[in-house]
Design a protein around this motif. Structure first.
Motif: not given
Ligand code: ADP
Ligand code: MG
Length: 325
Positions: A78, A152, A218
């Motif tokens: 992460d 993101r 990921d």
């Protein structure tokens, strides 16, 4: 209402709306890590993940060293997903009394190997007993240069969608474990991909130095579900070319032997821990790290994926990834 009615991600939204977001430039719930700005030119990255017996692993199957390696690696991944440098870990256990000291020592050996490999120190944790099952919780802390964490939400229309490595090996390895199939040759490789994930820390760090890389995460739940997180956070849609999904020779060989569809593992199976990133096409042309272009982003219905190619268009078909509940 039952938890299965809202699902894992509905529940996380519920948790997010029940708490106040962090102040200023803090990034809280919703990305691979929380990002906490500092005043020394760096941001702190924090992530936490649990592994629960019979949900994430079968105690009698996974060797304790590999459980230790995996517990550290899935958390380190992460930090890699943000383009960060991991630096410290905290390890918490709820341990059934039936586990032996030798078991814990072997676990710690694997855990330490992963920390050593990626440059982390173990700085704390918590230890309790558990009436029945083993639970492991790991928190990882890292850092990146101020403002360089890849979120993101940063993807732009026109970006290419890329992945590192091959997809589906880990999920096929899990199927081999669950069905008790023989583990030799390529099958044993796939089981190892499931038990010994490799966090892509160096790749994440390199990608974070490229300004054209706009969003990254990921792949822990399968690209079909994980890509939708980027799309929803960035308010975009995607076209993915199924013919370009990178599949390993081991996956293809085991799938042809067993009559399995490799794409199902590659798209819906989790725990590959490869990086999924979006990048403008000019930057992609100069990108030094090995990667595969699997599709492109468009403005349009937020979160929608058109799955194209591989002989037919699958525009109506929605692949799903792994979710709890
Ligand atoms: P990942 O697969 O990258 O570990 P998750 O899907 O587990 O991410 O979590 C998505 C986001 O939701 C993360 O930002 C995580 O910190 C947050 N989250 C998950 N569970 C909780 C919780 N119980 N309380 C607060 N935040 C949570
Ligand atoms: Mg993640």
């Amino acid at each position: 209402m039952k938890l299965s009615d809202i699902g894992e991600f509905g529940l996380i939204s519920e948790i997010a709306s029940a708490s106040s977001p962090g102040p200023g430039r803090v990034v809280g719930i919703g990305d691979d890590c929380a990002v906490m700005p500092r005043n020394d030119g760096f941001d702190t990255l924090v992530s936490t993940d649990m592994l629960v017996e019979d949900v994430h692993f079968i105690l009698d199957d996974i060797p304790p060293e590999l459980l230790g390696w995996k517990s550290a690696s899935v958390n380190i991944s992460d930090i890699a997903a943000m383009g960060g440098q991991p630096e410290a870990a905290f390890l918490s256990f709820a341990l059934p009394e039936t586990l032996s000291l030798d078991y814990i020592r072997a676990f710690l050996d694997g855990f330490r190997k992963a920390l050593d490999c990626f440059g982390l120190s173990l700085l704390g944790g918590d230890t309790t007993s558990s009436p029945d099952k083993l639970s492991i919780s790991v928190t990882v802390i890292g850092h990146c240069k101020s403002g360089t964490a890849r979120l993101r939400s940063g993807a732009l229309p026109g970006d290419l969608v890329c992945v590192t490595g091959c997809l589906g090996d880990s999920a096929a390895g899990l199927r081999i474990i669950l069905e008790g199939l023989p583990r030799s040759g390529p099958s044993s490789e796939l089981v190892l991909r499931h038990y010994r994930p490799q966090p892509r820390v160096n790749q994440g760090l390199l990608l974070s130095t490229c300004p054209g890389v706009h969003a990254m995460m990921d792949i822990s739940d399968g690209i079909a579900s994980d890509l939708v997180h980027i799309l929803k956070a960035s308010h975009l849609s995607a076209r993915i070319d199924l013919g370009n999904i990178p599949l390993s020779g081991e996956l293809l060989s085991v799938c042809s032997e067993n009559g399995w569809n490799p794409l199902e593992f590659a798209l819906e199976g989790g725990e590959d821990y490869e990086l999924l990133f979006t990048i403008d096409s000019q930057s992609e042309a100069g990108l030094a790290i090995p990667h595969t272009i699997v599709g492109q982003l468009f403005s349009g219905e937020s979160g929608k994926v058109d799955w194209l190619g591989n002989g037919a268009d699958h525009t109506d078909f929605q692949y799903k990834g792994y979710t709890h509940f």
